[in-house]
Design an enzyme around this catalytic site. Structure first.
Site, PDB file in Angstrom:
ATOM      1  N   HIS A  13       4.444  -5.112   9.395  1.00  0.00           N
ATOM      2  CA  HIS A  13       5.149  -4.681  10.618  1.00  0.00           C
ATOM      3  C   HIS A  13       4.773  -5.807  11.899  1.00  0.00           C
ATOM      4  O   HIS A  13       4.015  -6.521  11.735  1.00  0.00           O
ATOM      5  CB  HIS A  13       4.658  -3.323  11.442  1.00  0.00           C
ATOM      6  N   ASP A  57      -0.283  -4.243   5.849  1.00  0.00           N
ATOM      7  CA  ASP A  57      -1.185  -3.502   7.095  1.00  0.00           C
ATOM      8  C   ASP A  57      -2.456  -4.153   7.433  1.00  0.00           C
ATOM      9  O   ASP A  57      -3.147  -3.852   8.088  1.00  0.00           O
ATOM     10  CB  ASP A  57      -1.002  -2.039   7.269  1.00  0.00           C
ATOM     11  N   HIS A  70       0.722  -1.159   0.065  1.00  0.00           N
ATOM     12  CA  HIS A  70       0.105  -0.035   0.165  1.00  0.00           C
ATOM     13  C   HIS A  70       0.935   1.306  -0.076  1.00  0.00           C
ATOM     14  O   HIS A  70       1.963   1.094   0.061  1.00  0.00           O
ATOM     15  CB  HIS A  70      -1.114   0.036   1.387  1.00  0.00           C
ATOM     16  N   HIS A 116       2.308   3.689   1.885  1.00  0.00           N
ATOM     17  CA  HIS A 116       2.837   3.709   3.353  1.00  0.00           C
ATOM     18  C   HIS A 116       2.680   5.155   4.017  1.00  0.00           C
ATOM     19  O   HIS A 116       3.087   6.078   3.470  1.00  0.00           O
ATOM     20  CB  HIS A 116       3.976   3.154   3.742  1.00  0.00           C
ATOM     21  N   ASP A 134       3.990   5.493   7.424  1.00  0.00           N
ATOM     22  CA  ASP A 134       4.936   5.725   8.575  1.00  0.00           C
ATOM     23  C   ASP A 134       6.463   5.610   8.180  1.00  0.00           C
ATOM     24  O   ASP A 134       7.342   5.617   8.904  1.00  0.00           O
ATOM     25  CB  ASP A 134       4.752   4.354   9.400  1.00  0.00           C
ATOM     26  N   HIS A 135       6.552   5.235   6.897  1.00  0.00           N
ATOM     27  CA  HIS A 135       8.056   5.317   6.460  1.00  0.00           C
ATOM     28  C   HIS A 135       8.060   5.443   4.825  1.00  0.00           C
ATOM     29  O   HIS A 135       7.033   5.500   4.195  1.00  0.00           O
ATOM     30  CB  HIS A 135       8.606   3.915   6.784  1.00  0.00           C
ATOM     31  N   HIS A 193      -7.445  -0.612   5.715  1.00  0.00           N
ATOM     32  CA  HIS A 193      -6.395  -0.051   6.374  1.00  0.00           C
ATOM     33  C   HIS A 193      -6.227   1.420   5.230  1.00  0.00           C
ATOM     34  O   HIS A 193      -6.275   2.541   5.829  1.00  0.00           O
ATOM     35  CB  HIS A 193      -5.281  -0.640   6.495  1.00  0.00           C
TER      36      HIS A 193
HETATM   37 FE   FE2 Z   1       0.392   1.299   6.517  1.00  0.00          FE
END
Ligand code: FE2
Length: 229
Positions: A173, A132, A59, A61, A63-64, A115
Site C-alpha cells: 500500500h 505490509d 498475507h 489482508h 483491509d480489502h 504484521h
Molecule cells: Fe495488511
C-alpha cells in the site's frame, strides 16, 4: 530474457497489485489482486496475452477482499501464500527461501512475519514486494491478526535490510501517492525502522499508534481465508 512488470492501484484501500511476466513465454504471476479491480486485471492480462500461472498473496489482508479465488476460477492459476498463514486451501504454501518459476524467471519467498504471522515478501531480480511488512517510510500495523512489533522488527532488519541496498521496494500500500522506494532509502529514512531506531524504540512507536480498527476487517479476513470467495 526480459521481465514484464506492471504496478496497479486500487484506490479504495490504496492497495498495489503487481503483475510480472516472462516476455517470451508469457507466463505471468499476480501479487495481491483486489476484488474491486478484478475486471481491470483480467483485461490487462488478456491485452498483454499473458497466461496467469500463480496468484501470490503477501498475507491474509484485513483491509480489502482478494480476487484470488475468482481469478483462479477464471484462469486456473494456482493460489500461493506463505506457509506461515497455515491456509491449507491454498494450492502452494511457500517455505522461507522457496522459489516459484514462471518462464525463465524465479521469485523467492522471504518470510517476514510481524504484521501478521503469515506475511511473506517476494524477491525477484532486484525487486522486493514487501506487502505490509515494509511500507515506504512506514510499516504495517502490529496490533491485530497475530501482529508483533518485536517480530516485525526482526523481519525488516534481519531479512529485508540484508538484501542488496539498491533493491527496489514495492509495498502493498501507499496512502500518499508514492510508488516505490529502495532498501537503502528505507534504511536511511524510514522513521520507524531506519538504522538508528532500536528494537525498543520501534516497539514503543508501534504500541502507541492508537489506530482505529480497519473498516472492513470483520468482512475481509473471513472472506480472505476463503480466497475472497
Ligand atoms: Fe495488511
Amino acid at each position: 530474457m526480459s521481465l514484464v512488470f506492471r504496478q496497479l492501484f486500487e484506490s479504495e484501500s490504496s492497495t498495489y497489485t503487481y503483475i510480472l511476466a516472462d516476455s517470451v513465454t508469457k507466463e505471468a504471476i499476480i501479487i495481491d489482486p483486489v476484488k474491486e479491480t478484478l475486471e481491470r486485471d483480467m483485461s490487462l492480462l488478456e491485452e498483454m496475452h499473458l497466461k496467469l500461472k500463480y496468484i501470490l498473496e503477501t498475507h491474509v489482508h484485513a483491509d480489502h477482499i482478494t480476487s484470488a479465488g475468482t481469478l483462479k476460477e477464471k484462469t486456473k492459476a494456482k493460489i500461493v501464500l506463505g506457509v506461515g498463514t497455515g491456509l491449507e486451501t491454498a494450492d502452494v504454501l511457500l517455505e522461507d527461501n522457496e522459489t516459484l518459476s514462471f518462464g525463465s524467471h524465479k521469485i523467492k519467498a522471504i518470510r517476514t512475519p510481524g504484521h501478521t504471522n503469515g506475511c511473506t515478501s517476494y524477491y525477484i531480480d532486484g525487486y522486493v514486494f514487501t506487502g505490509d511488512a515494509l511500507l515506504i517510510r512506514g510499516c504495517g500495523r502490529t496490533d491485530f491478526q497475530e501482529g508483533s512489533a518485536e517480530t516485525l522488527y526482526k523481519s525488516v532488519k534481519g531479512r529485508l535490510f540484508l538484501l542488496p541496498k539498491d533493491t527496489l521496494v514495492y509495498p502493498g500500500h501507499d496512502y500518499q501517492g508514492r510508488t516505490c522506494s529502495s532498501i537503502a532509502e528505507e534504511m536511511q529514512s524510514n522513521p520507524r525502522l531506519r538504522i538508528s531506531v532500536s528494537e525498543g524504540d520501534f516497539i514503543e512507536i508501534m504500541n502507541n499508534l492508537k489506530l482505529e480498527k480497519p473498516k472492513k476487517i470483520d468482512v475481509a479476513v473471513p472472506a480472505n481465508l476463503k480466497h475472497g470467495l
